[in-house]
Enzyme design. Sequence first.
Site, PDB file in Angstrom:
ATOM      1  N   GLY A  41      46.967  42.427  47.522  1.00  0.00           N
ATOM      2  CA  GLY A  41      46.795  41.689  48.783  1.00  0.00           C
ATOM      3  C   GLY A  41      47.879  40.649  48.982  1.00  0.00           C
ATOM      4  O   GLY A  41      47.587  39.487  49.280  1.00  0.00           O
ATOM      5  N   THR A  90      50.292  40.695  51.285  1.00  0.00           N
ATOM      6  CA  THR A  90      50.921  40.698  52.610  1.00  0.00           C
ATOM      7  C   THR A  90      50.535  39.494  53.470  1.00  0.00           C
ATOM      8  O   THR A  90      51.028  39.335  54.576  1.00  0.00           O
ATOM      9  CB  THR A  90      50.541  41.978  53.390  1.00  0.00           C
ATOM     10  OG1 THR A  90      49.106  42.010  53.488  1.00  0.00           O
ATOM     11  CG2 THR A  90      51.034  43.231  52.710  1.00  0.00           C
ATOM     12  N   GLY A 100      48.210  35.321  53.370  1.00  0.00           N
ATOM     13  CA  GLY A 100      47.357  34.336  52.708  1.00  0.00           C
ATOM     14  C   GLY A 100      47.713  34.000  51.275  1.00  0.00           C
ATOM     15  O   GLY A 100      48.884  33.778  50.927  1.00  0.00           O
ATOM     16  N   PHE A 101      46.689  33.947  50.423  1.00  0.00           N
ATOM     17  CA  PHE A 101      46.877  33.527  49.024  1.00  0.00           C
ATOM     18  C   PHE A 101      47.858  34.437  48.283  1.00  0.00           C
ATOM     19  O   PHE A 101      48.669  33.981  47.483  1.00  0.00           O
ATOM     20  CB  PHE A 101      45.551  33.554  48.240  1.00  0.00           C
ATOM     21  CG  PHE A 101      44.452  32.708  48.791  1.00  0.00           C
ATOM     22  CD1 PHE A 101      44.697  31.674  49.697  1.00  0.00           C
ATOM     23  CD2 PHE A 101      43.126  32.923  48.385  1.00  0.00           C
ATOM     24  CE1 PHE A 101      43.665  30.886  50.196  1.00  0.00           C
ATOM     25  CE2 PHE A 101      42.091  32.140  48.878  1.00  0.00           C
ATOM     26  CZ  PHE A 101      42.351  31.139  49.788  1.00  0.00           C
ATOM     27  N   ASN A 135      43.530  39.690  44.018  1.00  0.00           N
ATOM     28  CA  ASN A 135      43.339  38.813  45.174  1.00  0.00           C
ATOM     29  C   ASN A 135      42.869  39.557  46.427  1.00  0.00           C
ATOM     30  O   ASN A 135      42.164  38.985  47.247  1.00  0.00           O
ATOM     31  CB  ASN A 135      44.685  38.106  45.449  1.00  0.00           C
ATOM     32  CG  ASN A 135      44.738  37.498  46.821  1.00  0.00           C
ATOM     33  OD1 ASN A 135      44.122  36.455  47.082  1.00  0.00           O
ATOM     34  ND2 ASN A 135      45.454  38.134  47.750  1.00  0.00           N
ATOM     35  N   TYR A 168      28.952  39.215  51.761  1.00  0.00           N
ATOM     36  CA  TYR A 168      30.204  38.627  51.258  1.00  0.00           C
ATOM     37  C   TYR A 168      29.902  37.794  50.014  1.00  0.00           C
ATOM     38  O   TYR A 168      30.590  37.926  48.989  1.00  0.00           O
ATOM     39  CB  TYR A 168      30.883  37.773  52.333  1.00  0.00           C
ATOM     40  CG  TYR A 168      32.155  37.117  51.816  1.00  0.00           C
ATOM     41  CD1 TYR A 168      33.250  37.898  51.443  1.00  0.00           C
ATOM     42  CD2 TYR A 168      32.235  35.733  51.653  1.00  0.00           C
ATOM     43  CE1 TYR A 168      34.402  37.305  50.938  1.00  0.00           C
ATOM     44  CE2 TYR A 168      33.385  35.132  51.154  1.00  0.00           C
ATOM     45  CZ  TYR A 168      34.469  35.929  50.793  1.00  0.00           C
ATOM     46  OH  TYR A 168      35.606  35.346  50.272  1.00  0.00           O
ATOM     47  N   LYS A 180      31.180  38.277  46.032  1.00  0.00           N
ATOM     48  CA  LYS A 180      31.883  37.256  45.243  1.00  0.00           C
ATOM     49  C   LYS A 180      31.052  36.815  44.020  1.00  0.00           C
ATOM     50  O   LYS A 180      31.616  36.431  42.991  1.00  0.00           O
ATOM     51  CB  LYS A 180      32.261  36.063  46.128  1.00  0.00           C
ATOM     52  CG  LYS A 180      33.351  36.406  47.143  1.00  0.00           C
ATOM     53  CD  LYS A 180      34.663  36.840  46.456  1.00  0.00           C
ATOM     54  CE  LYS A 180      35.775  37.155  47.424  1.00  0.00           C
ATOM     55  NZ  LYS A 180      37.031  37.558  46.768  1.00  0.00           N
ATOM     56  N   PRO A 215      38.069  29.268  45.572  1.00  0.00           N
ATOM     57  CA  PRO A 215      38.360  28.306  46.640  1.00  0.00           C
ATOM     58  C   PRO A 215      37.226  28.184  47.658  1.00  0.00           C
ATOM     59  O   PRO A 215      36.443  29.122  47.858  1.00  0.00           O
ATOM     60  CB  PRO A 215      39.603  28.896  47.330  1.00  0.00           C
ATOM     61  CG  PRO A 215      40.058  30.031  46.465  1.00  0.00           C
ATOM     62  CD  PRO A 215      38.849  30.501  45.721  1.00  0.00           C
ATOM     63  N   GLY A 216      37.201  27.027  48.311  1.00  0.00           N
ATOM     64  CA  GLY A 216      36.396  26.850  49.517  1.00  0.00           C
ATOM     65  C   GLY A 216      37.256  27.259  50.706  1.00  0.00           C
ATOM     66  O   GLY A 216      38.228  28.008  50.544  1.00  0.00           O
TER      67      GLY A 216
HETATM   68  P1  NDP Z   1      44.005  37.040  54.078  1.00  0.00           P
HETATM   69  O1  NDP Z   1      43.238  37.832  55.073  1.00  0.00           O
HETATM   70  O2  NDP Z   1      44.998  36.059  54.562  1.00  0.00           O
HETATM   71  O3  NDP Z   1      44.716  38.034  53.043  1.00  0.00           O
HETATM   72  C1  NDP Z   1      44.008  39.087  52.468  1.00  0.00           C
HETATM   73  C2  NDP Z   1      44.948  40.027  51.745  1.00  0.00           C
HETATM   74  O4  NDP Z   1      44.173  41.082  51.164  1.00  0.00           O
HETATM   75  C3  NDP Z   1      45.955  40.651  52.684  1.00  0.00           C
HETATM   76  O5  NDP Z   1      47.200  40.705  52.034  1.00  0.00           O
HETATM   77  C4  NDP Z   1      45.422  42.069  52.879  1.00  0.00           C
HETATM   78  O6  NDP Z   1      46.522  42.935  53.060  1.00  0.00           O
HETATM   79  C5  NDP Z   1      44.764  42.316  51.524  1.00  0.00           C
HETATM   80  N1  NDP Z   1      43.765  43.376  51.584  1.00  0.00           N
HETATM   81  C6  NDP Z   1      42.605  43.398  52.276  1.00  0.00           C
HETATM   82  N2  NDP Z   1      41.997  44.569  52.109  1.00  0.00           N
HETATM   83  C7  NDP Z   1      42.788  45.310  51.280  1.00  0.00           C
HETATM   84  C8  NDP Z   1      42.702  46.613  50.749  1.00  0.00           C
HETATM   85  N3  NDP Z   1      41.667  47.415  51.034  1.00  0.00           N
HETATM   86  N4  NDP Z   1      43.689  47.055  49.934  1.00  0.00           N
HETATM   87  C9  NDP Z   1      44.745  46.259  49.634  1.00  0.00           C
HETATM   88  N5  NDP Z   1      44.879  45.010  50.125  1.00  0.00           N
HETATM   89  C10 NDP Z   1      43.914  44.562  50.940  1.00  0.00           C
HETATM   90  O7  NDP Z   1      42.889  36.319  53.173  1.00  0.00           O
HETATM   91  P2  NDP Z   1      43.003  35.228  51.996  1.00  0.00           P
HETATM   92  O8  NDP Z   1      44.367  35.140  51.492  1.00  0.00           O
HETATM   93  O9  NDP Z   1      42.331  34.016  52.476  1.00  0.00           O
HETATM   94  O10 NDP Z   1      42.036  35.898  50.928  1.00  0.00           O
HETATM   95  C11 NDP Z   1      42.476  36.360  49.665  1.00  0.00           C
HETATM   96  C12 NDP Z   1      41.299  36.398  48.726  1.00  0.00           C
HETATM   97  O11 NDP Z   1      40.735  35.102  48.589  1.00  0.00           O
HETATM   98  C13 NDP Z   1      40.134  37.284  49.190  1.00  0.00           C
HETATM   99  O12 NDP Z   1      39.598  37.916  48.057  1.00  0.00           O
HETATM  100  C14 NDP Z   1      39.136  36.297  49.785  1.00  0.00           C
HETATM  101  O13 NDP Z   1      37.829  36.779  49.716  1.00  0.00           O
HETATM  102  C15 NDP Z   1      39.349  35.112  48.865  1.00  0.00           C
HETATM  103  N6  NDP Z   1      38.964  33.808  49.398  1.00  0.00           N
HETATM  104  C16 NDP Z   1      39.417  33.339  50.615  1.00  0.00           C
HETATM  105  C17 NDP Z   1      39.040  32.076  51.048  1.00  0.00           C
HETATM  106  C18 NDP Z   1      39.473  31.527  52.370  1.00  0.00           C
HETATM  107  O14 NDP Z   1      38.786  30.617  52.890  1.00  0.00           O
HETATM  108  N7  NDP Z   1      40.589  31.958  52.934  1.00  0.00           N
HETATM  109  C19 NDP Z   1      38.214  31.201  50.214  1.00  0.00           C
HETATM  110  C20 NDP Z   1      37.794  31.798  48.975  1.00  0.00           C
HETATM  111  C21 NDP Z   1      38.172  33.030  48.589  1.00  0.00           C
HETATM  112  P3  NDP Z   1      46.561  44.246  53.971  1.00  0.00           P
HETATM  113  O15 NDP Z   1      45.714  43.968  55.162  1.00  0.00           O
HETATM  114  O16 NDP Z   1      48.018  44.422  54.264  1.00  0.00           O
HETATM  115  O17 NDP Z   1      46.041  45.323  53.103  1.00  0.00           O
HETATM  116  C1  8X3 Z   2      35.695  32.166  51.691  1.00  0.00           C
HETATM  117  C2  8X3 Z   2      35.062  30.819  51.803  1.00  0.00           C
HETATM  118  O1  8X3 Z   2      33.048  29.558  52.690  1.00  0.00           O
HETATM  119  O2  8X3 Z   2      33.969  31.296  54.106  1.00  0.00           O
HETATM  120  O3  8X3 Z   2      35.374  32.761  50.479  1.00  0.00           O
HETATM  121  O4  8X3 Z   2      32.705  31.854  52.173  1.00  0.00           O
HETATM  122  S1  8X3 Z   2      33.628  30.910  52.750  1.00  0.00           S
END
Ligand code: NDP
Ligand code: 8X3
Length: 253
Positions: free
Chosen positions: A9, A11, A13-14, A87, A153, A157, A183-184
């Site tokens: 993942g 492409t 965010g994190f 991730n 969801y 997690k 993370p939150g």
């Molecule tokens: P984003 O939506 O910004 O990024 C998500 C990434 O996951 C993208 O690169 C996407 O790429 C990839 N992805 C999603 N589905 C697939 C798949 N089936 N195969 C391969 N890659 C995939 O979200 P975040 O960066 O915020 O989230 C990253 C992680 O952190 C997740 O696990 C999320 O649950 C977790 N998280 C997020 C929080 C938040 O508030 N943002 C808080 C806590 C946890 P592509 O679409 O190109 O495949």
């Molecule tokens: C993402 C944070 O609070 O939307 O994991 O569930 S929350």
Amino acid sequence: MNKIVLITGATAGFGEACAYKFAENGYNLILNGRRNERLELLKEKLQKLFNVNIHLLPFDVRNKEQVFTSLEQVPQEWRSTDVLVNNAGLALGRDLIQEGDIEDWDTMIDTNVKGLLYVTRAVVPWMIENKKGHIINLGSIAGKEVYERGNVYCASKFAVDALTKSMRIDLLEHQIKVTSINPGAAETEFSLVRFKGNEEASKKIYEGYTPLTAKDVAEVVYYVTTLPQHVCVNELSITSTQQASAVYFNKKS
Ligand code: NDP
Ligand code: 8X3
């Protein structure tokens, strides 16, 4: 020799922020995601900025065959992977359980739980053979406490939390570190995905307080990899200073 990190993942965010952070620190990168054009662009940028080597793995973590075939084809020199950042993940919808969309449920469980398992199953044997490795799973505070309309969801997690703990026990004899970062609320594409492209609903989530950024989370992910071999951070929960739990926020009115 440069260390190697595999990030799923990457492409957005994190994952993308982690790619920058590890590249800045001299790691070679194996980057995954479904949007290949974004992966190619990221590769070009990071190579220019940091002069590191990058191997792309554009697959969907839900697709068992793609995951195992792609990882089987990774050249030998890339298999001395030091760090795996599991991730890739998402939330879809914020429905009450009685109104939930079954397809959303399947996608969350298939991505957040089964996808993470497939990638881990394929990469861990490399780490065992190399007698080193660190797995970092992106959990969430949603994997520590449930909230209204969080149901599936949160369950996915909580599963990541359980798997992180189980992996640490199973891999103990191989001295492979396993960490969860929880993370939150962080402003990424997460909410836009959760609300299926509804920008207004997505923006609302981050109103009235300063949320975490992807960079904040990447700093912490990288930090846990910098400690001595005998030190393993088991888990870390991180929130904005204006967030105390999944539901308690200090928002400016
Ligand atoms: P984003 O939506 O910004 O990024 C998500 C990434 O996951 C993208 O690169 C996407 O790429 C990839 N992805 C999603 N589905 C697939 C798949 N089936 N195969 C391969 N890659 C995939 O979200 P975040 O960066 O915020 O989230 C990253 C992680 O952190 C997740 O696990 C999320 O649950 C977790 N998280 C997020 C929080 C938040 O508030 N943002 C808080 C806590 C946890 P592509 O679409 O190109 O495949
Ligand atoms: C993402 C944070 O609070 O939307 O994991 O569930 S929350």
